[in-house]
Write an enzyme that holds these catalytic residues in place. Structure first.
Site, PDB file in Angstrom:
ATOM      1  N   HIS A  40       0.825  -1.202   0.000  1.00 12.36           N
ATOM      2  CA  HIS A  40       0.000   0.000   0.000  1.00 12.36           C
ATOM      3  C   HIS A  40       0.864   1.259   0.000  1.00 12.36           C
ATOM      4  O   HIS A  40       1.875   1.321   0.683  1.00 12.36           O
ATOM      5  CB  HIS A  40      -0.904   0.008   1.224  1.00 12.36           C
ATOM      6  CG  HIS A  40      -2.002  -0.998   1.148  1.00 12.36           C
ATOM      7  ND1 HIS A  40      -3.125  -0.809   0.387  1.00 12.36           N
ATOM      8  CD2 HIS A  40      -2.133  -2.215   1.723  1.00 12.36           C
ATOM      9  CE1 HIS A  40      -3.912  -1.868   0.511  1.00 12.36           C
ATOM     10  NE2 HIS A  40      -3.334  -2.744   1.313  1.00 12.36           N
ATOM     11  N   ILE A  76      -2.933  -6.119  13.837  1.00 15.08           N
ATOM     12  CA  ILE A  76      -2.241  -5.784  12.591  1.00 15.08           C
ATOM     13  C   ILE A  76      -3.106  -6.198  11.413  1.00 15.08           C
ATOM     14  O   ILE A  76      -2.997  -7.301  10.898  1.00 15.08           O
ATOM     15  CB  ILE A  76      -0.862  -6.477  12.509  1.00 15.08           C
ATOM     16  CG1 ILE A  76      -0.082  -6.329  13.816  1.00 15.08           C
ATOM     17  CG2 ILE A  76      -0.073  -5.929  11.321  1.00 15.08           C
ATOM     18  CD1 ILE A  76       0.345  -4.925  14.167  1.00 15.08           C
TER      19      ILE A  76
END
Lengths: 412, 476
Positions: B39, B323
């Site tokens: 990302h 996470i």
């Protein structure tokens, strides 16, 4: 003349054999596995060779016969050799256990066979445990490797291999809970429905599908539901079968990737390349035979198509143009899709889209009738044929469209 | 991924490091079932750990991927808007990106079409982030672990942590197999990280598993998109993405379903939603090109951000919890940050000797040769040296017997079919293992000196077959 055949199954062996017999000096047969035969060695049931050898044989026997003929004819065979890439100019890159090889034969015959549609192709939802096999994989593991892939089975899809495996598992003393078929008619041959299911009282659920797989490690259950006429499952009528294996027999597709690389266009109805009556593709010197062109009913058909191509590869003069052939109105598949103009009878192979009783089939071109024939019944599972006499074909010119269709009002 | 990255980083130091995983292979949790995207870092709220670690992680991957021989492709991403509201949302993203110092460019439809010719007619504009891309997540975990092992780390699989106890020397870890004394424990237990936090006496944090389902589609339509395509952001995650995998398949997903309990089912409804979502960006009959479906779990934290740091009341325990995305991108940065925290503690405690990097630490890892990446000359040479590289077992992906054997022999090696798949890809192609499964079973059995009937799909009870009919007693 150098002919290279890719694929050592019944189609490839028959093509290599007939090319050699027709006078090709060098014929090379490439097979990726460690033995010839393709899928035949795992087909330990009978029903092979009735038309090709005029004898009822098992798959391994059929393969052995062809293999002996291939060896005797002087065909060069490379085992453990896979064509990695094919180019439009017939160049071929082959991986062998001795290294890479580049070939460029005068004639290239693809006899690459088919692959089974896996679970992912039909998106069966649920868990992803061990115990979901395609019928052919289960057949290989059972018959070649001698492994017991499961104890209690459910089978989705009534294709021939699925039906054969239903019987095979039953003979092994294992339990087959049932076979579900999405369509309202069976996908396999009538004789297999009788001999593999009915004879063993295995239920066949038409218009049903598997709606889910359960089991975190190994399959523990599958859910099965009837479907509405659009194929959507009716979840409120779902039933659960406690099985440890789901076997899929939901269709075969020609393995067309190499052919695509070679620049050939695929016919959407078959998934294979468009071919003429000699199984030549749209490029000169490239042929495709067997299940790599379209899915045939029997290994005998496959071998016969290949024999035609092998001979034509050597003996056929260049064509003087092609006409297109198309199926309409209830005709799902037609082979060939192209007719090379010549002064001979033409045999068209076709499959109906749905079961039809007492239909009449007609073949026309530019509004003129070329042939007409009535059938007692047509079933999608069975490839049929119609012959068009040479004198009728004389009016067909290059670029024309020959149409094959069921006559309106006929059938039921 | 996070645990593997921490393992690699800890193995830099003169310590005994053990990597513990309850599954039978590394990377078997969220690391194996996600969108496999690096990302850009414009999406997380600036000021959060997610934001800073995403940006730092992205930077680290560009060097780690080279050091560790991990496949990445910097194809860039586009966030697409179909109406004014979404255009506004994209504007916000652009601002976020600026704060996080992530370069982005706003593009109108015409400019978008130059980049993506197959976009839906409704797409009005989009945000282009050039520094983002694709990664092979399976390889990444294996390379991180392999690098740690080569630097002296140890690996224990199929072992679950059941309890923690304070002892004078540190921590006593009760696992499903033994009692392990250790000085430090790093918690990177993914969707179960909160469970480990509870064992360490912390109840304030919880994780909701959020399931996402995916379709993998045929390679023949991989060319439909060039970038990673996101819809404009929604409440539950980043929406349904249209992307390629690093090996050229098209992939669409995930949807988002919050679960009470982890469950990796796919559902008819979920998979339909994924198809519908993807068609909003690229109108295409995806359903004719289906290859596989899977679902993955994202560990959504109750705080809305990653949680990193030492345990409140349990000396020696460090957590990396909650996470979720962009965790894959952030993983190297998470590992760095956590190890720095540990170093500070050690420094304060006067243990300078253990926080100095080992002289012989090797940052690199190399996978066995991959034929598909070799030149024809190299490939030919490989086959001449080892004929098993000439025998193709997986015809869809073109994987040779030699590659499969190396995947089993390497460290960490594959012990089951999914392990082979994650290391060198057989069974991931169009036939989904129809042809190669029996071959892989044979090779695995041979390499392990085990009977054919003992081979599993992913360890434990995931057996492929019940018995070998050729053995008189069978192999129950």
């Amino acid at each position: 003349m150098r002919v290279t055949v890719i694929g050592g199954g019944p189609a490839g062996m028959a093509a290599a054999l007939s090319a050699k017999r027709a006078g090709a000096e060098e014929v090379l047969l490439l097979e990726r596995a460690e033995r010839l035969g393709g899928v035949l060695p795992q087909c330990i049931h009978t029903g092979f060779g009735v038309s090709y050898f005029k004898e009822d044989l098992t798959g391994p026997e059929f393969a052995e016969r062809l293999e002996r003929l291939v060896a005797k004819a002087g065909v060069e065979v490379w085992l453990n050799s896979i064509a990695l890439q094919a180019f439009p100019d017939r160049q071929l890159l082959v991986s062998t256990r001795l290294g890479l090889r580049a070939l460029r034969p005068d004639v290239l015959i693809f006899a690459v066979g088919a692959r089974e549609r896996p679970r992912g192709a039909i998106a069966i939802p649920g868990d992803r445990p061990a115990g979901v096999f395609t019928a052919g994989t289960a057949q290989y593991m059972t018959n070649i490797q001698g492994l017991q892939v499961g104890r209690e089975f459910f089978i989705l899809g009534s294709g021939d291999i699925g039906l054969i495996m239903a019987r095979r598992f039953t003979l092994e003393g294992l339990i087959v809970h049932g076979v579900a078929e999405l369509m309202p008619f069976p996908g396999g041959l009538s004789r297999n429905v009788q001999q593999c299911l009915r004879d063993y009282a295995i239920p066949l659920y038409l218009s049903h599908t598997v709606t889910g797989v359960r089991g975190k490690q190994r399959v523990e259950a599958v859910t099965v539901a009837p479907v509405d006429p659009n194929g959507y499952p009716l979840r409120d009528q779902e039933r659960t079968y406690a099985v440890d294996s789901l076997i899929l027999s939901v269709g075969l597709l020609p393995e067309a990737e190499l052919l695509r690389q070679a620049g050939l266009t695929m016919a959407p109805e078959t998934g294979g390349p468009a071919v003429d009556q000699y199984y030549q593709c749209e490029r000169e010197g490239i042929f495709a035979v067997g299940n790599g062109v379209a899915i045939w009913d029997l290994a005998d058909n496959v071998a016969e198509t290949a024999e035609v191509a092998g001979r034509a590869a050597v003996l056929c003069p260049p064509g003087r143009g092609w006409a297109r052939v198309e199926g309409r109105g209830g005709i799902r598949v037609v082979i060939p899709q192209r007719w090379r103009l010549e002064d001979r009878d033409l045999v068209l192979h076709f499959r109906a889209g749905k079961p039809t009783i007492a239909p009449r089939l007609r073949v026309t071109c530019k509004g003129q009738l070329l042939a007409r024939r009535g059938y007692a019944a047509l079933r999608p599972a069975e490839m049929e044929e119609i012959r068009i006499p040479a004198e009728k074909l004389a009016m067909v010119e290059a670029g024309d469209l020959v149409v094959l269709e069921l006559e309106e009002g006929s059938g039921g | 991924m996070v645990g593997a990255a921490i393992f690699r980083e800890l193995c830099r130091f003169p310590l005994r490091v053990l990597l513990l995983d309850q599954l039978h292979d590394v990377g078997g949790g969220a690391s194996r079932a996600n969108t496999a995207i690096l990302h850009g870092g414009f999406d997380p709220l600036p000021g959060t750990l997610m934001s800073s670690l995403n940006v730092e992680g992205l930077r680290l991957w560009s060097s780690w991927s080279r050091q560790l021989d991990v496949e990445v492709e910097w194809c860039g991403s586009l966030v697409l808007a179909t109406d004014d509201e979404e255009l506004a949302a994209i504007g916000d993203l652009c601002l976020r990106g600026r704060k996080a110092r992530v370069p982005t460019v706003f593009l109108l439809r015409d400019a978008l079409l130059n980049r993506e010719p197959n976009l839906a007619a409704e797409v009005k504009g989009g945000l282009f982030a050039p520094v983002s891309g694709l990664i092979n997540p399976f390889q990444a975990v294996i390379a991180l672990v392999g690098n740690g092992l080569a630097n002296g780390g140890e690996l224990a699989l199929g072992e679950r942590v059941l309890g923690l106890r304070k002892i004078p020397e540190g921590i006593e870890v009760q696992t499903s197999k033994r009692t392990l004394p250790t000085r430090f424990l790093f918690n990177a237990a993914g969707v179960e990280a909160d469970h480990l936090m509870h064992l360490a006496g912390e109840d304030w944090f919880s994780i909701t598993p959020r399931r996402g389902q995916y379709h993998v589609l045929d390679k023949s339509i991989g060319h439909l998109v060039r970038h990673v395509l996101f819809p404009a952001p929604r409440k539950l995650g980043k929406g349904i993405v249209v992307t390629r995998t690093i090996h050229g398949n098209l992939m669409i997903g995930p949807n988002a379903e919050d679960l009470d309990e982890s469950d990796l089912l796919t559902t008819r409804e979920g998979l339909q939603a994924v198809l519908a979502g993807a068609k909003k960006l690229i109108p295409f009959p995806f359903e004719r090109y289906l290859v596989a479906q899977f679902s993955g779990l994202r560990a959504v934290s109750s705080t809305g951000d990653f949680h990193l740091g030492p345990a409140h009341a349990f000396p020696g325990v460090f957590h990396a919890a909650g996470i979720k995305s962009p965790g894959l991108t952030a993983a190297p940065a998470i590992a760095r940050r956590l190890v720095e925290m540990w170093q500070e503690r050690m420094d304060l405690a006067g243990h300078k000797e253990v926080i100095a990097q080992k002289m012989d630490w090797d940052p690199t890892f190399r996978f066995p040769p991959k034929l598909s990446e070799c030149s024809l000359g190299d490939r030919d040479r490989l086959i001449r040296e080892n004929p098993s590289y000439g025998r193709i077992v997986c015809r869809c992906e073109g994987i040779s017997e030699g590659e499969v054997r190396e995947a089993i022999r390497m460290q960490p090696g594959a012990t089951d079919l999914d392990g082979i798949k994650r290391r060198c890809r057989p069974t991931t192609g169009r036939c989904q293992g129809g042809f190669c499964t029996p071959r892989l079973v044979e090779i695995l059995a041979q390499e392990r000196g085990a009977p054919l009937s003992s081979i599993t799909k992913f360890g434990e009870a995931s057996r492929l077959t019940w018995r070998d009919n050729r053995e008189p007693s069978g192999c129950e």
